[in-house]
Design an enzyme around this catalytic site. Structure first.
Site, PDB file in Angstrom:
ATOM      1  N   HIS A 286       1.087  -1.017   0.461  1.00 17.82           N
ATOM      2  CA  HIS A 286      -0.335  -0.048  -0.132  1.00 17.82           C
ATOM      3  C   HIS A 286       1.029   1.039  -0.378  1.00 17.82           C
ATOM      4  O   HIS A 286       0.290   2.797  -0.115  1.00 17.82           O
ATOM      5  CB  HIS A 286      -0.298   0.457   1.527  1.00 17.82           C
ATOM      6  CG  HIS A 286      -1.965   1.390   1.166  1.00 17.82           C
ATOM      7  ND1 HIS A 286      -2.942   0.825   1.029  1.00 17.82           N
ATOM      8  CD2 HIS A 286      -1.618   2.605   1.308  1.00 17.82           C
ATOM      9  CE1 HIS A 286      -3.792   3.141   1.176  1.00 17.82           C
ATOM     10  NE2 HIS A 286      -2.729   3.233   1.822  1.00 17.82           N
ATOM     11  N   GLU A 287       1.763   1.420   0.787  1.00 19.60           N
ATOM     12  CA  GLU A 287       2.306   2.550   1.009  1.00 19.60           C
ATOM     13  C   GLU A 287       3.879   3.039  -0.054  1.00 19.60           C
ATOM     14  O   GLU A 287       3.756   3.993  -1.124  1.00 19.60           O
ATOM     15  CB  GLU A 287       4.033   2.338   2.294  1.00 19.60           C
ATOM     16  CG  GLU A 287       2.472   2.027   3.500  1.00 19.60           C
ATOM     17  CD  GLU A 287       2.049   3.548   3.613  1.00 19.60           C
ATOM     18  OE1 GLU A 287       2.541   4.300   3.919  1.00 19.60           O
ATOM     19  OE2 GLU A 287       1.217   3.176   4.301  1.00 19.60           O
ATOM     20  N   HIS A 290       2.123   4.722  -3.378  1.00 19.74           N
ATOM     21  CA  HIS A 290       2.180   5.681  -3.520  1.00 19.74           C
ATOM     22  C   HIS A 290       3.077   6.678  -4.157  1.00 19.74           C
ATOM     23  O   HIS A 290       2.969   7.401  -4.779  1.00 19.74           O
ATOM     24  CB  HIS A 290       1.764   6.995  -1.860  1.00 19.74           C
ATOM     25  CG  HIS A 290       1.130   7.069  -1.221  1.00 19.74           C
ATOM     26  ND1 HIS A 290      -0.351   6.496  -1.451  1.00 19.74           N
ATOM     27  CD2 HIS A 290       0.747   6.031   0.511  1.00 19.74           C
ATOM     28  CE1 HIS A 290      -1.210   6.424  -0.469  1.00 19.74           C
ATOM     29  NE2 HIS A 290      -1.202   5.939   0.262  1.00 19.74           N
ATOM     30  N   GLU A 363      -5.888   6.946  -1.890  1.00 16.23           N
ATOM     31  CA  GLU A 363      -6.173   5.668  -0.475  1.00 16.23           C
ATOM     32  C   GLU A 363      -6.661   4.475  -1.197  1.00 16.23           C
ATOM     33  O   GLU A 363      -6.239   3.304  -1.260  1.00 16.23           O
ATOM     34  CB  GLU A 363      -6.475   6.225   0.266  1.00 16.23           C
ATOM     35  CG  GLU A 363      -5.730   7.284   1.322  1.00 16.23           C
ATOM     36  CD  GLU A 363      -4.663   7.147   1.112  1.00 16.23           C
ATOM     37  OE1 GLU A 363      -4.287   5.525   2.708  1.00 16.23           O
ATOM     38  OE2 GLU A 363      -3.744   7.454   1.208  1.00 16.23           O
ATOM     39  N   ASP A 367      -5.215   0.427  -1.860  1.00 19.65           N
ATOM     40  CA  ASP A 367      -5.564  -0.821  -1.170  1.00 19.65           C
ATOM     41  C   ASP A 367      -5.986  -1.138  -2.705  1.00 19.65           C
ATOM     42  O   ASP A 367      -5.200  -2.553  -2.595  1.00 19.65           O
ATOM     43  CB  ASP A 367      -6.738  -0.164  -0.599  1.00 19.65           C
ATOM     44  CG  ASP A 367      -7.032   0.779   0.176  1.00 19.65           C
ATOM     45  OD1 ASP A 367      -5.923   0.163   1.284  1.00 19.65           O
ATOM     46  OD2 ASP A 367      -7.454   1.078   0.759  1.00 19.65           O
TER      47      ASP A 367
END
Length: 440
Positions: A286-287, A290, A363, A367
């Protein structure tokens, strides 16, 4: 003694100013109260789901924690608002500025001293609330691990670093205003952009290590899990660290920072202790999204637009004589910037949903990326559930409150979204119905 401000000379301006400052505080205070009530009722309706899915043994603890944090936050807010209004309307701020002007140091040095004084005053005002939050609220809910000695060290070191940064930025902006009076908003925006980029490198390598120890993840099961995620995500990064967050709190988190060769991934040691390897892999994926999806740069650009609009509005305000005269202030640019910021701050808060909308989209995209990288949504769902349960986060914010305050979708919404990506609910475990986060 100070000379109180004669409100009758600028009645309309004072009415609008108070409506903005006090009115916005009332609005957000009402939202906070509504959010606490909504969260408590939703937790009652969804006790089974909260216990089984989030692993919270006592859902009432979530409501109690939310209530305690909200009450303290509102008390802090109103104390700061009252102190600022008292300084303005009692004439204390005007007297302080006249004193500084009398020193004869010139606009750049004088303005820098003013902003440093404001930082110290606001920090001193917040200390009692921070102490109560750390050693009463966080202690009550068994999160605090910080000793009084460590708290004092962090306080003094943090204040020193903040003052260095504020002094540098204030001096640079005030110098630009003097040197380029017609173009200073653009120059100040460039300064902000350069400072923000520099902090992406300086913070993790210089500032953060002053507060925490960072152990590189070089071998073992955790390193292998990290490399698996990097390989599947098509990502390279040698700098992966575990931070000793447990020195201060049992709250858990992870973050990605930096760019180019300076990028690094940081995992809280509390997170490593609370999750198994597939969950940690999902958090990492997930990180990483970004970065892979350029969210960092998109939000950086959006932030520049927001700051640019603020600087443009300040440019107009500091040229208005009434801005100074309504509070009996000398026409010093730094005074105009400070009072102008008080005018604009409520408007920035009220426009927060625009900024949040971009973050919410990012976000969801992250996901989806993590679900694709893991090949299954369940590890990410379990990771989100663990984070929410371990941190006693409120899974059911009121929609209006979330609109203004949430940059991430509420957990039930995220779980439903991830389950939909998988095509069916994970393990047949239905998340709460939409009504659990609907209007109260």
């Amino acid at each position: 003694m100070f000379d109180p401000v004669p409100i009758g000379e600028y009645p309309l301006e004072h009415a609008v100013f108070l409506a903005l400052v006090v009115g916005s505080s009332v609005f957000f205070g009402a939202l906070a109260a509504l959010n606490v009530r909504h969260g408590r009722r939703a937790l009652e309706r969804e006790r089974t789901w909260v216990s089984e899915r989030l692993g919270v043994a006592d859902p009432d603890a979530v409501a109690a924690y939310q209530r305690a944090k909200t009450r303290l936050g509102q008390l802090r807010t109103w104390t700061v608002v009252a102190a600022i209004l008292a300084a303005l309307y009692s004439g204390a701020l005007a007297a302080a500025i006249e004193f500084l002007e009398g020193l004869g140091y010139g606009p750049v040095v004088t303005g820098t001293l003013f902003f440093l004084g404001a930082v110290v005053a606001l920090r001193a005002l917040s200390v009692p609330f921070d102490v109560y939050d750390t050693f009463v609220v966080e202690e009550r809910f068994e999160f605090n691990e910080q000793t009084p000695a460590l708290y004092v060290r962090d306080l003094l070191l943090g204040l020193a670093i903040t003052m260095v940064i504020v002094a540098a930025l204030a001096a640079a902006v005030l110098w630009v205003i003097e040197a380029l009076p017609a173009l200073w908003p653009l120059a100040a925006l460039a300064l902000f952009a350069g400072f923000s980029l520099a902090m992406l490198v300086v913070y993790p390598r210089v500032i953060a290590p002053l507060f925490n120890d960072f152990e590189p993840v070089e071998s073992g099961d955790l390193r292998e899990a990290v490399e698996r995620v990097f390989d599947r995500a098509g990502f390279t990064c040698d700098d992966v660290y575990v931070m000793d967050a447990s020195r201060r709190s049992s709250h858990s988190n992870a973050y990605f920072v930096g760019f180019g060769r300076t990028k690094r991934v940081v995992l809280f040691d509390t997170l490593v202790d609370q999750m198994d390897l597939p969950q940690l892999e999902a958090v990492l994926a997930h990180e990483l999204a970004h970065w892979k999806r350029a969210h960092i740069w998109k939000q950086f650009g959006a932030g520049l637009v927001r700051i640019g609009a603020l600087l443009g509005a300040l440019w107009v305000l500091v040229e208005q004589a009434w801005l100074y005269e309504m509070f009996g202030l000398p026409e010093a640019t730094y005074a105009g910037l400070a009072v102008g910021a008080l005018w604009l701050s409520p408007l920035m808060q009220l426009s927060r949903p625009i900024e949040n909308k971009l973050s919410l989209a990012h976000e969801r995209e992250a996901d989806a990326f993590a679900t694709h990288v893991m090949g299954d949504g369940e590890p990410l769902i379990e990771a989100l559930a663990t984070l929410t349960g371990e941190n006693l986060s409120n899974p059911f914010p009121h929609p209006w409150y979330a609109t203004f305050h949430y940059s991430h979708p509420p957990i039930p919404d995220r779980i439903r979204y991830i389950e939909a990506l998988d095509g069916e609910p994970a393990d047949g475990d239905e998340s709460p119905a939409a009504g659990a986060t609907g209007s109260d």
